[in-house]
Design an enzyme around this catalytic site. Structure first.
Site, mmCIF file in Angstrom:
data_model
loop_
_atom_site.group_PDB
_atom_site.id
_atom_site.type_symbol
_atom_site.label_atom_id
_atom_site.label_comp_id
_atom_site.label_asym_id
_atom_site.label_seq_id
_atom_site.Cartn_x
_atom_site.Cartn_y
_atom_site.Cartn_z
ATOM 1 N N TYR A 135 37.054 -7.547 7.976
ATOM 2 C CA TYR A 135 36.103 -7.218 6.719
ATOM 3 C C TYR A 135 35.978 -5.480 6.871
ATOM 4 C CZ TYR A 135 31.873 -7.696 4.093
ATOM 5 O OH TYR A 135 30.740 -7.665 3.116
ATOM 6 N N LYS A 163 39.793 -8.430 4.210
ATOM 7 C CA LYS A 163 38.983 -8.257 2.853
ATOM 8 C C LYS A 163 38.851 -6.913 2.617
ATOM 9 C CE LYS A 163 34.255 -9.980 1.269
ATOM 10 N NZ LYS A 163 33.672 -8.724 1.243
#
Length: 301
Positions: A135, A163
């Site tokens: 992330y 992500k």
């Protein structure tokens, strides 16, 4: 099959002022995603206020979502924490309850080096046995994953996806191609930043990690399908219809706007966790006006 693909829909986690999860409210939000058949649910991401919840309440949120989905959708669970040992325990909890993967951010107080982040993420992957999605969220963690670090981590067993933060329309094709060249085949490259995501999906990203998708999944699925089918003009047309909403996301933050929308729609009653404050009356009026101004049926199935 690639784990992180298509629409990963990120609902809020309704909770009271003491940080206790509202299981009924969470079930209602998850049920919308099950009905829409999103590709995965992103539970306890930034939108899901993971950083404001205790380990016990995070467990309760996962158990609630797992019970509501009954295995019909994979759930990617946020497992970020300041300490490595804590992140390991959160990832172990998520795996034990049945999550398909963990979403690992690297929040810190003292700025981290690349080697520290590499060791942190590798430890969580190795000690938990849970597949991990990196992330990259520099606006909150104050750490940005460099291409070299992504390449190193993509070789670690169990790290399967990333992500990315929002990429502009101009930058998305080049950045996507560069990252694709650095990671193994099957490693999923995804995007966030809803108001910029359509262009990244058109450029060929594998997944859209969406705040809007956590409340209105159908319109996001339509954009993704158009992008995948080579219908870039249609994806852009749908995205342009959402311009008033994107403007409010940028101005007030997507989190605050989504909380207001959840209440307006009567799904459940929830305020963002303190010190965050709900939108003031004038801002709420703007959200209501925006909702009324969207083309009829745009957000519907």
């Amino acid at each position: 099959m690639m784990l992180a693909r298509g629409l990963s829909a990120f609902p809020v986690t309704p909770a009271d002022a003491a940080g206790r999860v509202d299981a009924i409210g969470l079930r209602a939000l998850v049920a919308r995603l099950v009905e829409a058949r999103v590709d995965s649910i992103g539970l306890l991401g930034s939108t899901g206020i993971y950083m404001y919840l205790s380990r016990e309440e995070r467990r309760r949120a996962i158990e609630t979502a797992m019970d509501e989905t009954k295995g019909r959708l994979p759930i990617i669970v946020g497992v970020g924490a300041l300490r490595t040992d804590e992140a390991v325990r959160l990832a172990q909890d998520a795996k034990a309850i049945g999550a398909a993967a963990g979403l690992l951010s690297v929040p810190s107080y003292t700025p981290l080096t690349e080697d520290e982040v590499f060791e942190h993420v590798s430890a969580v992957a190795g000690e938990s046995g849970l597949a991990l999605v990196l992330y990259d969220n520099p606006s909150t963690t104050h750490f940005a994953f460099t291409p070299g670090l992504v390449a190193r981590l993509a070789q670690v067993p169990g790290i399967v996806a990333i992500k990315n933060p929002a990429w502009t329309a101009q930058d998305a094709p080049g950045l996507l191609a560069r990252q694709r060249a650095l990671v193994p085949a099957g490693f999923s490259i995804g995007c966030s930043g809803d108001w910029l995501a359509s262009e990244t999906m058109i450029a060929g990203a594998d997944a859209w990690y969406s705040v809007l998708g956590g409340l209105f999944p159908h319109i996001c699925l339509k954009i993704i399908r158009a992008a995948r089918d080579g219908q870039a003009d249609e994806a852009r047309r749908l995205d342009a219809e959402l311009a008033p909403l994107w403007a409010l996301f940028r101005h007030y933050s997507s989190l605050r706007v989504i909380y207001a929308l959840i209440e307006m729609l009567g799904i459940c009653r929830a305020d963002p966790p303190r010190p965050l404050l709900p939108l003031a009356d004038e801002a709420r009026r703007q959200v209501g006006d925006m909702l009324a101004s969207l083309p009829p049926g745009l957000l519907d199935p």
